[in-house]
Design a protein around this motif. Structure first.
Motif, PDB file in Angstrom:
ATOM      1  N   THR A  67       0.857  -1.185   0.000  1.00  0.00           N
ATOM      2  CA  THR A  67       0.000   0.000   0.000  1.00  0.00           C
ATOM      3  C   THR A  67       0.892   1.234   0.000  1.00  0.00           C
ATOM      4  OG1 THR A  67      -0.086   0.100   2.417  1.00  0.00           O
ATOM      5  CG2 THR A  67      -1.726  -1.266   1.318  1.00  0.00           C
TER       6      THR A  67
ATOM      7  N   TYR B 281      -9.619  -3.493  14.868  1.00  0.00           N
ATOM      8  CA  TYR B 281      -9.976  -4.806  14.330  1.00  0.00           C
ATOM      9  C   TYR B 281     -10.066  -5.845  15.447  1.00  0.00           C
ATOM     10  CZ  TYR B 281      -9.460  -3.471   9.409  1.00  0.00           C
ATOM     11  OH  TYR B 281      -9.619  -2.912   8.173  1.00  0.00           O
TER      12      TYR B 281
ATOM     13  N   TRP C  78      -8.067  -5.034   0.726  1.00  0.00           N
ATOM     14  CA  TRP C  78      -9.209  -4.417   1.406  1.00  0.00           C
ATOM     15  C   TRP C  78     -10.505  -5.160   1.102  1.00  0.00           C
ATOM     16  CZ3 TRP C  78     -13.276  -2.802  -1.515  1.00  0.00           C
ATOM     17  CH2 TRP C  78     -13.046  -2.591  -2.879  1.00  0.00           C
ATOM     18  N   TRP C  79     -10.616  -5.670  -0.140  1.00  0.00           N
ATOM     19  CA  TRP C  79     -11.848  -6.366  -0.491  1.00  0.00           C
ATOM     20  C   TRP C  79     -11.968  -7.709   0.240  1.00  0.00           C
ATOM     21  CZ3 TRP C  79     -11.015 -11.099  -2.665  1.00  0.00           C
ATOM     22  CH2 TRP C  79      -9.787 -11.307  -3.305  1.00  0.00           C
TER      23      TRP C  79
ATOM     24  N   ILE D  94     -13.389  -6.731   3.638  1.00  0.00           N
ATOM     25  CA  ILE D  94     -14.803  -6.341   3.521  1.00  0.00           C
ATOM     26  C   ILE D  94     -15.694  -7.565   3.345  1.00  0.00           C
ATOM     27  CG2 ILE D  94     -16.490  -5.122   2.105  1.00  0.00           C
ATOM     28  CD1 ILE D  94     -14.792  -3.288   3.800  1.00  0.00           C
TER      29      ILE D  94
END
Length: 421
Positions: free
Chosen positions: A174, A287, A371-372, A375
Motif C-alpha cells: 500500500t 480490528y 481491502w476487499w 470487507i
C-alpha cells in the motif's frame, strides 16, 4: 415488561459478579498475568543472565595463545557473562568443579592435522548449551585470528571481524511504509494474545451461558421466568449480561498485565529487547475489538440455543461438543497459520464465519490482506451473526419449553414452525 431485557441482563451480571468462582478465577488469572508482566525482569534476575558470571577454568600454562585470545574476546564483549579462571593442574580443575568454584573447565588435545587443538568443555551437566555455544563461537574467532595473525594488519582484521549490518522489514504494497522488525514483532504478539483471549472468551463465557440456561430449565425455574419475560429477551439478556461481565474481567486482566509491563524495570528490559508498546497499530486494535465482539456473539447465540434444548446439566457437555470442536479447529488453524498466513488454507478459512474471527484478524495482524478480502469476510461474518442469532432465537423459543430427552433435529424444526419469534 418493557424493561424485562435489562432486568434479565442485570440479574445475570449480579449473579456472576458476586459468585465466588468468578472472583477466585479473576484473582488467579490476575496474579498469573502479574507474573507474566514481570517475566522479563524475573528472567533477567533469575534466569542466569544479567550480573551472574559463569566461571570457566583452565590449567595455567597450557595453550597460552588460545587462552589469551579467549580473554581478549570476552573482555571486548559488553557485560560478558564468562570469566576464565586459572588453576594449577587438571586435578585442581576437577576439584574446583566439584566444589562449585567453577562451572566447567577447558582441556586441550593437540590436533596436528587441523593446526588447532581439540577443545573439551568439562562440566557437571551434559546440557550446557549457553556456555558451550559461547565458548565455541569464541574459539572459532580465536582460531581465525591465530591463522590470519601474520597476514593481515589491524585495520584489515577489524574489517574482517566487523559484524554485518542486517535487519528485516515487512514489505507493504500500500502507500504506507513497511513495518520494521520490531513493529511486526509487536503485531504478532498482539495477534497471538488476541486469538487466545477470543478462544478463552468463547469457551468460558459460552459454556457459562449454556450451563445457566440448562440449570434453570432442569430446576423448573424456567417455567416461572417465561411467564414474565419472553424467551427472546431471556436469551439476549443472558448473553448481554455475560458479555458485560466478560468485558469487566478482561479489562481487569489486561490492566494488570499492561500496568506491570510499563513498570520502570520492565520498560528498560523491553527496550533492550527492541519491544515498544507504542508500536501497536491503532487500526489493529480496532480490528481486535470488532473480531472479539463478532466471535463472542456468534458463538454465544449458539451456546444459548444448545443450552435451551438440554433438560439435564449432565447431558450438556455432549450437546455442546460440536461447537467446542468448531472453536478448537478455528483456534488451532490460527496458531499454525502464524507461520503461513498466506497459505491456501488460511485464504479459504478467512471467509468461513466460524473461523473468520480468528483467521481474518490473524491475517490483518501478520500479513497484508487486500481491502476487499477484509470487507467480504466482515460482511459474511455479520450476515452469519444475524442469521444464526435469528435461528438461535427460534430454537431457544421452543427449546426452553421442551422437557424430557434431548429433542431431535426433526422435532425442533417441527416445533419452530408452530411458533414465531
Amino acid at each position: 415488561m418493557n424493561n424485562s431485557l435489562w432486568t434479565v441482563m442485570g440479574f445475570t451480571m449480579r449473579n456472576k459478579l458476586r459468585s465466588k468462582s468468578f472472583i477466585i478465577m479473576t484473582a488467579v488469572l490476575a496474579v498469573l498475568l502479574i507474573v507474566v508482566g514481570n517475566l522479563p525482569y524475573l528472567i533477567d534476575k533469575l534466569g542466569g543472565s544479567g550480573d551472574k558470571v559463569t566461571k570457566v577454568g583452565y590449567a595455567a600454562g597450557q595453550q597460552a595463545p588460545i587462552i589469551e585470545g579467549l580473554t581478549k574476546f570476552y573482555t571486548n564483549i559488553p557485560e560478558s557473562n564468562v570469566e576464565l579462571v586459572p588453576q594449577a593442574s587438571e586435578t585442581e580443575l576437577k576439584s574446583a568443579l566439584e566444589n562449585g568454584d567453577v562451572k566447567g573447565y577447558l582441556t586441550f588435545v593437540e590436533d596436528t592435522a587441523v593446526g588447532f587443538p581439540k577443545v573439551t568443555y568439562n562440566s557437571k551437566s551434559a546440557f550446557e548449551g549457553g556456555t558451550a555455544s559461547s565458548l565455541s563461537a569464541a574459539l572459532q574467532q580465536v582460531k581465525m585470528e591465530l591463522i590470519l595473525n601474520d597476514g593481515l594488519n589491524e585495520e584489515q582484521k577489524a574489517q574482517l571481524f566487523a559484524p554485518v549490518s542486517f535487519e528485516t522489514q515487512k514489505v507493504s504494497f500500500t502507500n504506507e511504509e513497511g513495518k520494521t522488525e520490531e513493529e511486526q514483532g509487536v503485531a504478532i504478539g498482539l495477534t497471538y494474545v488476541m486469538i487466545i483471549m477470543l478462544f478463552m472468551a468463547v469457551m468460558i463465557t459460552g459454556q457459562l451461558i449454556a450451563t445457566e440456561i440448562t440449570a434453570e430449565k432442569s430446576s423448573r425455574v424456567m417455567e416461572i421466568i417465561v411467564t414474565s419475560v419472553s424467551p427472546l429477551k431471556q436469551m439476549w439478556g443472558k448473553i448481554l449480561g455475560t458479555f458485560v461481565v466478560a468485558i469487566i474481567q478482561i479489562v481487569i486482566l489486561i490492566g494488570a498485565l499492561v500496568a506491570n509491563l510499563t513498570l520502570p524495570h520492565n520498560k528498560d528490559i523491553l527496550k533492550d529487547l527492541g519491544i515498544n508498546l507504542g508500536d501497536v497499530d491503532p487500526m489493529l486494535m480496532i480490528y481486535a475489538g470488532f473480531f472479539y465482539l463478532a466471535g463472542f456473539f456468534l458463538y454465544a447465540t449458539l451456546f444459548a440455543a444448545i443450552g435451551s434444548i438440554v433438560s439435564r446439566t449432565e447431558d450438556l457437555g455432549q450437546a455442546i461438543m460440536p461447537i467446542t470442536m468448531l472453536t478448537l479447529v478455528g483456534f488451532y488453524i490460527a496458531i499454525f497459520g502464524l507461520q503461513q498466513p498466506d497459505s491456501t488454507l488460511m485464504l479459504v478459512c478467512q471467509y468461513i464465519p466460524f473461523f473468520s474471527p480468528f483467521i481474518m484478524f490473524l491475517r490483518i495482524g501478520v500479513a497484508e490482506p487486500a481491502w476487499w478480502e477484509i470487507i467480504i469476510s466482515i460482511g459474511i461474518l455479520i450476515a452469519s451473526i444475524l442469521a444464526i442469532g435469528w435461528l438461535s432465537a427460534k430454537i431457544y423459543r421452543v427449546g426452553v419449553l421442551m422437557y424430557g430427552k434431548r429433542p431431535s433435529v426433526k422435532e425442533i424444526i417441527k416445533a419452530m414452525k408452530a411458533y414465531k419469534v
